[in-house]
Design an enzyme around this catalytic site. Sequence first.
Site, short mmCIF file in Angstrom:
data_model
loop_
_atom_site.label_atom_id
_atom_site.label_comp_id
_atom_site.label_asym_id
_atom_site.label_seq_id
_atom_site.Cartn_x
_atom_site.Cartn_y
_atom_site.Cartn_z
N GLY A 1 -17.01 -95.52 -62.34
CA GLY A 1 -17.51 -95.37 -60.98
C GLY A 1 -16.56 -94.65 -60.06
O GLY A 1 -16.96 -93.79 -59.27
N ASP B 1 -21.93 -101.91 -76.04
CA ASP B 1 -21.77 -101.32 -74.73
C ASP B 1 -22.55 -102.19 -73.74
O ASP B 1 -23.36 -103.02 -74.16
CB ASP B 1 -22.31 -99.88 -74.75
CG ASP B 1 -22.38 -99.26 -73.39
OD1 ASP B 1 -21.35 -99.22 -72.69
OD2 ASP B 1 -23.48 -98.82 -73.00
N ASP C 1 -23.71 -101.16 -69.82
CA ASP C 1 -24.70 -100.48 -68.98
C ASP C 1 -25.60 -99.58 -69.81
O ASP C 1 -25.14 -98.67 -70.50
CB ASP C 1 -23.99 -99.66 -67.90
CG ASP C 1 -23.29 -100.54 -66.88
OD1 ASP C 1 -23.88 -101.55 -66.48
OD2 ASP C 1 -22.16 -100.21 -66.48
N ALA D 1 -15.94 -102.09 -52.91
CA ALA D 1 -17.06 -102.52 -52.08
C ALA D 1 -18.38 -102.35 -52.83
O ALA D 1 -19.28 -103.20 -52.76
CB ALA D 1 -17.08 -101.73 -50.77
N GLU E 1 -14.35 -92.54 -60.94
CA GLU E 1 -14.33 -91.15 -61.41
C GLU E 1 -15.55 -90.39 -60.92
O GLU E 1 -15.46 -89.19 -60.58
CB GLU E 1 -14.25 -91.13 -62.93
CG GLU E 1 -12.93 -91.62 -63.50
CD GLU E 1 -12.79 -93.14 -63.55
OE1 GLU E 1 -11.72 -93.62 -63.98
OE2 GLU E 1 -13.74 -93.85 -63.16
N ARG E 2 -16.71 -91.06 -60.83
CA ARG E 2 -17.91 -90.38 -60.31
C ARG E 2 -17.75 -90.07 -58.83
O ARG E 2 -18.18 -89.00 -58.36
CB ARG E 2 -19.15 -91.26 -60.55
CG ARG E 2 -19.53 -91.33 -62.01
CD ARG E 2 -20.72 -92.23 -62.25
NE ARG E 2 -20.76 -92.56 -63.67
CZ ARG E 2 -20.78 -93.78 -64.16
NH1 ARG E 2 -20.84 -94.83 -63.36
NH2 ARG E 2 -20.77 -93.98 -65.46
N THR F 1 -16.80 -101.64 -72.94
CA THR F 1 -17.53 -100.98 -71.87
C THR F 1 -16.63 -100.20 -70.94
O THR F 1 -15.46 -100.55 -70.74
CB THR F 1 -18.33 -102.02 -71.05
OG1 THR F 1 -19.02 -101.38 -69.98
CG2 THR F 1 -17.41 -103.11 -70.49
N THR F 2 -17.18 -99.16 -70.33
CA THR F 2 -16.47 -98.42 -69.31
C THR F 2 -16.47 -99.17 -67.99
O THR F 2 -15.57 -99.00 -67.17
CB THR F 2 -17.14 -97.04 -69.13
OG1 THR F 2 -16.89 -96.25 -70.29
CG2 THR F 2 -16.59 -96.30 -67.93
#
Length: 229
Positions: free
Chosen positions: A52, A9, A11, A76, A54-55, A114-115
């Site tokens: 990101g 993975d 992060d 961005a 999705e968050r 990784t995601t």
Amino acid sequence: MTPAALIFDVDGTLAETEEAHRQAFNETFAAEGLGWHWTREAYRRLLGITGGKERIRAWLAETGETVPDVAALHAAKTRRYAQILQTGGLRLREGVAELIDAARASGLRVAVATTTSRPNVEALCQCCWGSPGDAVFDVIAAGDEVVAKKPAPDVYLLALHRLGLPASRALALEDSRNGVLSARGAGLEVLVTPSVYTDGEAFDDAPVLGSLRHDALPEGLRGLFPARA
């Protein structure tokens, strides 16, 4: 069976990147005049949602706010994250560089599942290794290349496909519960090194390591890699 590859993975596992991501989100929000600020507590909660974009969507659902284009906002943020890493200061977690070097020296392949997006992987590799991702890893499978992100197994299945290996011939290294579920869903054994944002999560019966230093590895894996002087 002796593994033929290690699949990392990114992060939280390779490096404690999440504060840089949080900084990038907050600076992007400020630059866009949104008036949002994700505290550490809020971001820890949002990390339970992988991806990101999705968050951001989860945040919009919670707050009832709107933005014209989530994808553009996230793009961005990704550019700002790369700029933050270009300033230096991000270091690999303890034992990571040595483990990857030892794996290569022992004939194992090294991969990423990784995601996060491929540009974020590239930014980290340039920051921590001074090299592009393909010079560090044999295979990179990123979250923007699969339909379903972790805890779905898709990204690990993609990494295994690109390695040309069955799950029984690879070992996953993760820092989060979602990552453990993803790796196991793909049939992989997994080792966990919790990060500062995931140290309170439940990892079921997955082995948990304090670091990836040689002396912290399980005996069976440690035996594959002689300790470096």
